[in-house]
Design a protein around this motif. Structure first.
Motif, short mmCIF file in Angstrom:
data_model
loop_
_atom_site.label_atom_id
_atom_site.label_comp_id
_atom_site.label_asym_id
_atom_site.label_seq_id
_atom_site.Cartn_x
_atom_site.Cartn_y
_atom_site.Cartn_z
N THR A 1 -149.53 -12.77 46.47
CA THR A 1 -148.57 -13.07 47.66
C THR A 1 -149.87 -14.33 48.01
N TYR A 2 -148.84 -15.73 48.55
CA TYR A 2 -150.08 -16.19 48.94
C TYR A 2 -149.41 -17.36 50.86
N SER A 3 -151.19 -16.94 51.16
CA SER A 3 -150.93 -17.40 52.82
C SER A 3 -151.78 -18.77 52.94
N VAL B 1 -144.86 -15.29 44.30
CA VAL B 1 -144.96 -15.50 43.08
C VAL B 1 -145.17 -14.96 41.67
N ILE B 2 -144.62 -15.57 41.01
CA ILE B 2 -144.71 -14.37 40.33
C ILE B 2 -145.09 -14.95 38.99
N LYS B 3 -145.63 -14.44 37.73
CA LYS B 3 -146.22 -15.45 36.62
C LYS B 3 -145.57 -14.92 34.71
N ASN C 1 -141.17 -16.71 43.71
CA ASN C 1 -140.26 -14.97 43.93
C ASN C 1 -140.27 -14.11 44.62
N GLY C 2 -139.10 -13.87 45.50
CA GLY C 2 -139.68 -13.33 46.87
C GLY C 2 -139.78 -13.78 47.66
#
Length: 105
Positions: free
Chosen positions: A15-17, A31-33, A41-42
């Motif tokens: 999760t990025y902020s 994101v997914i890798k 994603n999400g």
């Protein structure tokens, strides 16, 4: 887990902020890798500098999915868009006096 995740080298979810200079939240997304590539994603949310929600929606393996809601900086709904596998299906626009709808092919 989607077929794309199963077929490829799915590694992790992050999760990025991102923040405005004053510390209020600007973006939040996950994101997914897969195969060394980070893909949204999400849930995804963007905020105005005043802290109110600018938009919210869902990504599925990098494509917009389902209902995306865009807001005026007052918090009122501006636009709702519906997606399936990244394809825009329908748009609803709102303002104080008129609501319009458009179907996309």
């Amino acid at each position: 887990m989607t077929e794309n995740m199963k077929k490829n080298n799915f590694e992790s979810i992050k999760t990025y902020s991102e923040f405005y200079e004053d510390g209020t939240t600007k973006y939040k997304f996950s994101v997914i890798k897969i195969n060394d590539e980070e893909i949204k994603n999400g849930e995804c949310r963007k905020y105005y500098p005043n802290g109110k929600l600018a938009y919210e929606g869902l990504y599925s393996c990098g494509s917009k999915e389902g209902k995306w809601i865009y807001y005026y900086n007052t918090g009122k709904i501006k636009t709702i868009q519906y997606y399936k596998e990244g394809k825009l299906l329908k748009t609803e626009n709102f303002n104080e006096k008129i609501t319009t709808f458009s179907e996309n092919d």
